[in-house]
Write a protein that holds these residues in place. Structure first.
Motif, short mmCIF file in Angstrom:
data_model
loop_
_atom_site.label_atom_id
_atom_site.label_comp_id
_atom_site.label_asym_id
_atom_site.label_seq_id
_atom_site.Cartn_x
_atom_site.Cartn_y
_atom_site.Cartn_z
N LEU A 50 9.12 7.16 -4.47
CA LEU A 50 9.55 6.35 -3.32
C LEU A 50 9.38 4.87 -3.63
O LEU A 50 8.38 4.46 -4.23
CB LEU A 50 8.73 6.71 -2.07
CG LEU A 50 8.92 8.12 -1.51
CD1 LEU A 50 7.96 8.36 -0.35
CD2 LEU A 50 10.35 8.35 -1.05
N GLU A 51 10.36 4.08 -3.25
CA GLU A 51 10.30 2.64 -3.33
C GLU A 51 10.47 2.06 -1.93
O GLU A 51 11.23 2.60 -1.12
CB GLU A 51 11.41 2.10 -4.25
CG GLU A 51 11.30 2.58 -5.69
CD GLU A 51 12.44 2.04 -6.53
OE1 GLU A 51 13.28 1.30 -5.97
OE2 GLU A 51 12.50 2.37 -7.74
N PHE A 52 9.79 0.97 -1.67
CA PHE A 52 9.78 0.40 -0.32
C PHE A 52 10.25 -1.04 -0.39
O PHE A 52 9.76 -1.83 -1.21
CB PHE A 52 8.37 0.47 0.28
CG PHE A 52 7.86 1.88 0.44
CD1 PHE A 52 8.02 2.56 1.62
CD2 PHE A 52 7.23 2.53 -0.63
CE1 PHE A 52 7.55 3.86 1.78
CE2 PHE A 52 6.76 3.83 -0.49
CZ PHE A 52 6.91 4.49 0.72
N GLN A 60 0.83 -1.20 0.00
CA GLN A 60 0.00 0.00 0.00
C GLN A 60 0.86 1.25 0.00
O GLN A 60 0.57 2.23 -0.70
CB GLN A 60 -0.92 0.00 1.22
CG GLN A 60 -1.82 1.23 1.30
CD GLN A 60 -2.58 1.30 2.62
OE1 GLN A 60 -2.24 0.60 3.56
NE2 GLN A 60 -3.57 2.14 2.67
N ALA A 61 1.95 1.23 0.80
CA ALA A 61 2.85 2.38 0.82
C ALA A 61 3.49 2.60 -0.55
O ALA A 61 3.69 3.74 -0.99
CB ALA A 61 3.92 2.18 1.89
N GLY A 62 3.82 1.49 -1.26
CA GLY A 62 4.38 1.63 -2.60
C GLY A 62 3.41 2.30 -3.55
O GLY A 62 3.81 3.12 -4.39
N THR A 63 2.13 1.95 -3.44
CA THR A 63 1.12 2.57 -4.29
C THR A 63 0.97 4.06 -3.97
O THR A 63 0.89 4.91 -4.88
CB THR A 63 -0.23 1.86 -4.11
OG1 THR A 63 -0.08 0.48 -4.44
CG2 THR A 63 -1.30 2.48 -4.98
N ASN A 64 0.94 4.37 -2.66
CA ASN A 64 0.77 5.76 -2.27
C ASN A 64 1.99 6.62 -2.59
O ASN A 64 1.87 7.82 -2.88
CB ASN A 64 0.48 5.85 -0.77
CG ASN A 64 -0.83 5.19 -0.40
OD1 ASN A 64 -1.73 5.06 -1.23
ND2 ASN A 64 -0.94 4.76 0.86
#
Length: 414
Positions: free
Chosen positions: A291-293, A281-285
Motif C-alpha cells: 500500500l502507498e499513501f 505512519q500508515a505508509g510504514t504499517n
C-alpha cells in the motif's frame, strides 16, 4: 375511540363505592345532633304545618346524603336542597341547616369542574334574588337578614369549597410539574450519559484500532513467514504501534480523569496539521501489504477550521486508513481535502479512495464499528457521509469514503 376511552379511564380516578370513614362520622354526628335538638325542644321556627317528630325527616334525609357527599356530590346536594325545603314546613332543625351547608361545600370540592364553577354562581345569584325579593315584599330592614342567612347557608360554603378546590388543584399541578421536571432531568441525564459514552467509544476506537490493526497484521506475517528480516521488520512495526497506542490510551485516560474541563472535545485533540505524520505512519504499517499513501490538501493556506470539524475530519481519515490497512488490495490510497462553497456557506470535503478487491497476505478482522463511528461524527455536525465501492476514471473499482462537513458562513475578504 377505544384507545381514548382507555386513556381517560386510566387518568380519571375512580370514586370508591363505599362511604368514606369521615363521611360516616359526619352523618352520624348530624343525625345524633338532630335527635338531641328535637328531644331538647330546640327548633329554628315556630309551629308549622307539620310539627312534632316530622322535623326528624329532613334531618334523616340530609344525614343520609352525608354518606355520599364524596361519591355522588351532585345528587347529595339536590336531595339535600329538597330536604331543606321540606324542613321549612316543620319547626326546623339547626342540624339540617348545618348539614346542608356541608353538602354545598362538598358538591363544589368533590364535584365535576363544571359543577364547581356553576354552584357558587347559582348560590350567589340565589342570595341576591332572595335578598331583593324579601326586601321588596316585606319592606323592612329586617328582611335583609333573610338574604344574609341564605348567603351563609348557600353561597358561603360553596365559595369556601371553590377556594379549597383551587388551592388543591394548584398544589396537584405543582406536584405534577415537579414530577415532570424530575422526569425531564432524568431523561436529559440519560441522554447526556449515552452521548458521552458514544463519544468515548468513538475516540477509543479511532485512537487504538489503527495501532492494533497494524500489530495484528504484522504479527501474523511474522508468524507465517520464516524469514529473519521480515520478522525483524514486523517486530519493529509492532513495537512502534504498541508504544504509540499506549500513549494514545494514556491520553484518553487522562482526559477521562480530568473533571475540571467543560469543553466538549479535549484541548489536545489532533487536528489536520497532523495528517502528514498520520500518513507516514500508515505508509510504514502498510508497506508489507503493498500500500502507498498520498495526500492532496487543497485547503486555502493558513485557513483555520472549527476544532470539532478538524477533529472529525482527522478521525475520518484515520479510520479510513485503518480500514485500508485491513482490507485494501495492493495499490495507492488517496486522501483528498478541500474547502468548497455550499448552500449555507462553506464545507470541508474529505475523500479517501483505496483499492477494492482481494488482497494477498494476512488480514485483520473488522467489526463494522468504524463506518458507524464516522457516520455518527458527520451526523453530529449536520454533514453528509457516503461510503462504498465506486468506479474511478480509469475503470478500476475502488472503495470511496466521502464526508462533507459544514464549516460556517462564508466571509468576504478571505
Amino acid at each position: 375511540m377505544t384507545a381514548s376511552r382507555e386513556v381517560t379511564a386510566s387518568v380519571l380516578p375512580l370514586r370508591p363505592l363505599r362511604p368514606h370513614r369521615d363521611d360516616v362520622l359526619i352523618a352520624a354526628a348530624g343525625l345524633v345532633g338532630g335527635v338531641v335538638l328535637w328531644a331538647a325542644g330546640v327548633f329554628t321556627q315556630e309551629a308549622r304545618l307539620w310539627n312534632g317528630a316530622w322535623v326528624l325527616v329532613p334531618v334523616a334525609v340530609t344525614a343520609a346524603m352525608e354518606l355520599v357527599r364524596r361519591t355522588a356530590p351532585r345528587t347529595a346536594l339536590v336531595v339535600g336542597t329538597f330536604a331543606l325545603v321540606l324542613d321549612q314546613f316543620t319547626r326546623g332543625s339547626l342540624a339540617t341547616v348545618v348539614m346542608f351547608t356541608d353538602l354545598a361545600y362538598a358538591a363544589v370540592l368533590y364535584g365535576s369542574p363544571a359543577a364547581a364553577r356553576r354552584i357558587p354562581r347559582v348560590m350567589g345569584l340565589l342570595t341576591v334574588v332572595s335578598t331583593a325579593g324579601f326586601l321588596g315584599w316585606l319592606r323592612t330592614p329586617e328582611s335583609l337578614l333573610i338574604g344574609v342567612a341564605v348567603g351563609i347557608v348557600g353561597f358561603a360554603p360553596a365559595a369556601t369549597g371553590a377556594l379549597v378546590r383551587n388551592h388543591r388543584d394548584a398544589a396537584e399541578t405543582a406536584r405534577l410539574r415537579t414530577r415532570q421536571v424530575a422526569l425531564l432531568a432524568e431523561i436529559d441525564r440519560s441522554q447526556a450519559v449515552t452521548a458521552e459514552r458514544a463519544r468515548m467509544a468513538r475516540e477509543l476506537h479511532d485512537m487504538v484500532a489503527n495501532h492494533l490493526s497494524a500489530i495484528a497484521i504484522h504479527s501474523t506475517a511474522a508468524l507465517s513467514l520464516d524469514d529473519a528480516r521480515t520478522t525483524r521488520d514486523a517486530l519493529t512495526v509492532i513495537r512502534e504501534n504498541s508504544v504509540e497506542g499506549l500513549a494514545e490510551m494514556r491520553r484518553l485516560i487522562g482526559i477521562l480523569r480530568d473533571s475540571g474541563g467543560g469543553d466538549p472535545e479535549p484541548a489536545a485533540a489532533p487536528s489536520l496539521r497532523s495528517l502528514d505524520a498520520l500518513l507516514a505512519q500508515a505508509g510504514t504499517n502498510g508497506a508489507s501489504s503493498g500500500l502507498e499513501f498520498t495526500l492532496d490538501d487543497r485547503r486555502p493556506g493558513g485557513r483555520e477550521l472549527p476544532a470539532p470539524v478538524e477533529l472529525a475530519a482527522y478521525r475520518i481519515v484515520q479510520e479510513s486508513l485503518t480500514n485500508a490497512l485491513k482490507h485494501a488490495a495492493p495499490g495507492r490510497v488517496f486522501v483528498g481535502l478541500g474547502v468548497e462553497p455550499a448552500d449555507t456557506g462553506e464545507e470541508l470535503t474529505v475523500r479517501v479512495d483505496s483499492p477494492y478487491g482481494d488482497r494477498p497476505g494476512p488480514r485483520a478482522p473488522g467489526s463494522g464499528a468504524g463506518l458507524v463511528g464516522m457516520r455518527e461524527r458527520v451526523a453530529l455536525l449536520d454533514g453528509v457521509f457516503t461510503s462504498g465501492p465506486v468506479t474511478d476514471d480509469d475503470g478500476h473499482t475502488i472503495w470511496r469514503v466521502r464526508a462533507q462537513l459544514p464549516v460556517g458562513e462564508e466571509r468576504d475578504g478571505r
